[in-house]
Design an enzyme around this catalytic site. Structure first.
Site, short mmCIF file in Angstrom:
data_model
loop_
_atom_site.label_atom_id
_atom_site.label_comp_id
_atom_site.label_asym_id
_atom_site.label_seq_id
_atom_site.Cartn_x
_atom_site.Cartn_y
_atom_site.Cartn_z
CE LYS A 196 68.33 -33.33 64.25
NZ LYS A 196 68.81 -32.09 64.74
CD GLU A 270 52.51 -29.75 59.68
OE1 GLU A 270 52.46 -28.94 58.73
OE2 GLU A 270 51.52 -30.23 60.22
CB CYS A 304 57.12 -23.48 56.28
SG CYS A 304 56.14 -23.06 57.73
CD GLU A 405 60.71 -23.92 51.54
OE1 GLU A 405 61.35 -24.99 51.60
OE2 GLU A 405 59.88 -23.58 52.41
P1 NAD Z 1 65.80 -29.31 57.30
O1 NAD Z 1 64.91 -30.23 56.55
O2 NAD Z 1 67.16 -29.09 56.77
O3 NAD Z 1 65.97 -29.82 58.81
C1 NAD Z 1 64.86 -30.04 59.64
C2 NAD Z 1 65.27 -30.93 60.79
O4 NAD Z 1 65.59 -32.23 60.26
C3 NAD Z 1 66.52 -30.47 61.53
O5 NAD Z 1 66.37 -30.72 62.91
C4 NAD Z 1 67.60 -31.34 60.93
O6 NAD Z 1 68.73 -31.50 61.77
C5 NAD Z 1 66.85 -32.64 60.75
N1 NAD Z 1 67.44 -33.57 59.78
C6 NAD Z 1 68.32 -33.32 58.77
N2 NAD Z 1 68.65 -34.46 58.14
C7 NAD Z 1 67.95 -35.45 58.73
C8 NAD Z 1 67.84 -36.86 58.50
N3 NAD Z 1 68.54 -37.47 57.55
N4 NAD Z 1 66.99 -37.58 59.28
C9 NAD Z 1 66.26 -36.97 60.25
N5 NAD Z 1 66.34 -35.65 60.52
C10 NAD Z 1 67.18 -34.90 59.77
O7 NAD Z 1 65.00 -27.92 57.45
P2 NAD Z 1 65.46 -26.56 58.14
O8 NAD Z 1 66.46 -25.86 57.28
O9 NAD Z 1 65.77 -26.77 59.56
O10 NAD Z 1 64.08 -25.75 58.10
C11 NAD Z 1 63.61 -25.16 56.93
C12 NAD Z 1 62.61 -26.05 56.22
O11 NAD Z 1 61.56 -26.39 57.12
C13 NAD Z 1 61.94 -25.30 55.07
O12 NAD Z 1 61.75 -26.19 53.99
C14 NAD Z 1 60.59 -24.90 55.66
O13 NAD Z 1 59.60 -24.66 54.70
C15 NAD Z 1 60.29 -26.07 56.54
N6 NAD Z 1 59.34 -25.73 57.59
C16 NAD Z 1 58.07 -26.23 57.52
C17 NAD Z 1 57.12 -25.86 58.48
C18 NAD Z 1 55.70 -26.38 58.42
O14 NAD Z 1 55.01 -26.30 59.44
N7 NAD Z 1 55.24 -26.88 57.30
C19 NAD Z 1 57.49 -25.01 59.53
C20 NAD Z 1 58.80 -24.53 59.58
C21 NAD Z 1 59.72 -24.90 58.60
#
Ligand code: NAD
Length: 507
Positions: A196, A270, A304, A405
Site C-alpha cells: 500500500k 521504519e 526521516c 519531528e
Molecule cells: P504516515 O505515518 O502518515 O503514513 C505512512 C503510511 O501509512 C501511508 O501509506 C499511510 O497511508 C499509511 N497509514 C496511515 N494510517 C494507517 C493505519 N491506521 N494503518 C496502516 N497504515 C496507515 O507517514 P507519511 O507522512 O507518509 O511519511 C512521513 C513519515 O515517515 C515521517 O515520520 C518520516 O520520518 C517517516 N519515514 C521514515 C523512513 C525510515 O526509513 N525510517 C523513511 C521515510 C519516511
C-alpha cells in the site's frame, strides 16, 4: 534564495506535465496482474503541491480490495511462486531492473509531480531504487542455510522459507525508493506481496509494478491504493498477512504494530527521526556545513533521517552558524521540473500548516529565527506550498522544535562545550534513526559513532544510502532494517530439520 523560473508560467508547465502523466498509465489498483477499480467506485486524487491541483484520480480502495489482493497473492504463491528457485527469482528481478532502466525519466517525472521534489533528486532516487532491486536480484542466488553438527546421530540443517504473503506500507516521501526497499528483499526471499503506497504519491509505485506485468506471475505483486485507515488498517489486521513491513510516522507505526500483534505477525518498522549532527571543534567546517545543509534541506526537509539538530562546539559555533545561514539562503526555490531548482515545495497544505506552526512555537519558546520562517515572497511560487529554508539558534534541547519531528526545512543550532555534553544532548531524544559527526579525528569519530544511539551514523557527510548497508532506527525510530542482508532475513523464517541417523547396517 529565489525562483529559478523567469516569467514562464509554472502553471502551464505543470498543466502539460499532468497531461503527460495521464498518458503514462491508467493508474488503477494493481491486483492479480491488472488494474482494477475500487468496488465502491470511489477515487481519491493525488495532488501536485507546486500548483495545488489534482493530477490523477486513483481508486479509493477498502477492505474488499485488500481481501482480493491478499487472496490473489496466496493463489500465486501456492500455484507456482513458492516453487521458484532463488535463481529463477533472481532472473526475474534482473529482468525488472532492465525494464525499469528504460523508464528512469518517466518514474522521476511521476515522483517529482506527485511529491514536489526536484526532478534531478527524483532521478537519483529512481536510480537508487533500481540499484536496490539489482542488489536483491544478486543476493537471491547467494542464499544459504546451515548444517549444525550438534550430535553424530542427528543430522540437523536449517531452511529459510518465505512467509507466504507479506503486507507492506510505504510513506509519501520517497515513493519509488521505498517500494524497491520493500519489494526487492520480499520477492528475493520468495514471498508474494501486497503493498500500500501513500495516498499522496502512489503513481510511481503503480507504474513500477505495471512495468513488471509480463515478468512476475499474476498476483505475486499487488498494489492497493487508498487511505491509511481504509487500506492500511485492513492490510495490517488481515489474518492471512504473515509479515508486515511499515515505513512512516511513529504514531501510525505503533498502530500498525498493535494491529499485527492481534494475529502475531512480525513487524519491521521504519519510523521517524530527529537526527543530531555533532560538529566537533576540529571539524572541517566546509564539510560540516555541506553535510548538515544537505541533511536538512534535501527534499525540503521531508526526510526521516534529516539532520534537524546541529550540535556545534562553542569554539566554532559562530563561524558555523554564519556559513550555515549562507548555505540555507543559497537554495534555489522553484519549479521542481526545472533542473536549476534545488528546493521544491512542501508536499501538502497540511505540511505547510505544520511547519508554519513549529516556526511560531520556536519563537514562543525563545529561540532566535536567523533566516526563513515563512513562504517565499515570490509571486511565481504563490500557488505552491513553498517554505523558505529556516534556521533557529539559541535553542535548548527541551524545546519542542528540538524534540519533535517537524518534517520541513527547519534547522536548530545548539552549542556544547565537552564531548560528554555533546553525546548526552545527541542522545536526549526519543528518536534514534540517524546521526552525523564532523571531526578530523578518528578517535572522536569512532568513539562518538559508538556512543550515539542511532541506527545510522555518517561521518563528515550526509548520505549516501547504499543498498548493501542495513538501514533502520534505534529507540522510537523503529524495529528491524530495510536494505542489506538484514532485510532479506526479515522476509524469511527459519526452520530446523532433524534427521535421525542410525548406525549404518547392511544386514
Ligand atoms: P504516515 O505515518 O502518515 O503514513 C505512512 C503510511 O501509512 C501511508 O501509506 C499511510 O497511508 C499509511 N497509514 C496511515 N494510517 C494507517 C493505519 N491506521 N494503518 C496502516 N497504515 C496507515 O507517514 P507519511 O507522512 O507518509 O511519511 C512521513 C513519515 O515517515 C515521517 O515520520 C518520516 O520520518 C517517516 N519515514 C521514515 C523512513 C525510515 O526509513 N525510517 C523513511 C521515510 C519516511
Amino acid at each position: 534564495m529565489s525562483s529559478s523560473q523567469s516569467s514562464d508560467s509554472i502553471a502551464s508547465t505543470h498543466e502539460d506535465a499532468h497531461e503527460r502523466v495521464r498518458e503514462v498509465s491508467e493508474f488503477g489498483a494493481w491486483i492479480d496482474g491488472e488494474y482494477v477499480s475500487a468496488a465502491s467506485g470511489e477515487t481519491v486524487a493525488t495532488r501536485d503541491p507546486v500548483v495545488d491541483e489534482p493530477i490523477v484520480e486513483v481508486p479509493r480502495c477498502d477492505e474488499r480490495e485488500v481481501d482480493r489482493a491478499v487472496d490473489a497473492a496466496w493463489d500465486a504463491f501456492d500455484a507456482e511462486w513458492s516453487d521458484t528457485t532463488p535463481a529463477e527469482r533472481s532472473r526475474l528481478l534482473f529482468e525488472w531492473v532492465s525494464v525499469l532502466e528504460d523508464h528512469v525519466e518517466e518514474l522521476a517525472l511521476l515522483d517529482s509531480i506527485d511529491t514536489g521534489r526536484p526532478k534531478s533528486d527524483a532521478r537519483g532516487e529512481v536510480e537508487g531504487a533500481i540499484d536496490t532491486l539489482e542488489y536483491y536480484a544478486s543476493l537471491a542466488r547467494g542464499q544459504e542455510a546451515r548444517q549444525i553438527p550438534a550430535r553424530e546421530d542427528v543430522h540437523i540443517y536449517t531452511r529459510h522459507e518465505p512467509y507466504g504473503v507479506v503486507g507492506q506500507i510505504t510513506p509519501w516521501n520517497f515513493p519509488t525508493w521505498a517500494a524497491a526497499w520493500k519489494l526487492g528483499p520480499a520477492l528475493a526471499a520468495g514471498n508474494a506481496a501486497v503493498l500500500k503506497p501513500s495516498a499522496q504519491s502512489p503513481l510511481s509505485t503503480l507504474r513500477m509494478v505495471e512495468l513488471a506485468a509480463d515478468i512476475f506471475p499474476d498476483g505475486v505483486v499487488n498494489v492497493v491504493t487508498g487511505t491509511g485507515s481504509e487500506v492500511g488498517g485492513p492490510l495490517t489486521e488481515h489474518e492471512d498477512v504473515r509479515k508486515v513491513s511499515f515505513t512512516g510516522s511513529v504514531g501510525v507505526g505503533e498502530h500498525v504494530m498493535k494491529a499485527a500483534a492481534e494475529h502475531v505477525a512480525p513487524v519491521t518498522l521504519e519510523l521517524g527521526g530527529k537526527s543530531p549532527f555533532v560538529v566537533f571543534p576540529d571539524a572541517d567546517l566546509d564539510k560540516a556545513v555541506d553535510a548538515v545543509a544537505t541533511g536538512i534541506f534535501y527534499s525540503t526537509g521531508q526526510i526521516c533521517d534529516g539532520f534537524s539538530r546541529a550540535l556545534v562546539h562553542e569554539d566554532v559555533a559562530a563561524e558555523f552558524t554564519d556559513r550555515f545561514v549562507d548555505a540555507a539562503e543559497s537554495y534555489v526555490l522553484g519549479d521542481p521540473l526545472d533542473e536549476e531548482t534545488t528546493m521544491g515545495p512542501l508536499t501538502s497544505a497540511e505540511q505547510f500548516e505544520t511547519v508554519s506552526e513549529y516556526v511560531e512555537i520556536g519563537q514562543q519558546e525563545g529561540a532566535t529565527l536567523l533566516t526563513g520562517g515563512s513562504a517565499p515572497d515570490d509571486p511565481e511560487l504563490a500557488d505552491g506550498w513553498y517554505f523558505e529554508p529556516t534556521v533557529f539558534t539559541d535553542v535548548d534541547n527541551d524545546m519542542r522544535i528540538a524534540q519533535e519531528e517537524i518534517f520541513g526545512p527547519v534547522q536548530t543550532i545548539q552549542t556544547f562545550s565537552t564531548y560528554e555534553e555533546a553525546i548526552e544532548v545527541a542522545n536526549d531524544t526519543d528518536f534514534g534513526l540517524a546521526a552525523g559527526l564532523a571531526t578530523e579525528s578518528t578517535d572522536i569519530a569512532h568513539n562518538a559513532a559508538a556512543d550515539i544511539e542511532a541506527g545510522l551514523v555518517y561521518v563528515n557527510e550526509y548520505g549516501p544510502i547504499l543498498s548493501e548497508a542495513p538501514y533502520g532506527g534505534f529507540k522510537d525510530s523503529g524495529i528491524g532494517n530495510d536494505l542489506g542482508t538484514e532485510a532479506l532475513d526479515h522476509y524469511r523464517q527459519t526452520k530446523s530439520v532433524y534427521v535421525n541417523l542410525d548406525d549404518p547396517d547392511l544386514e
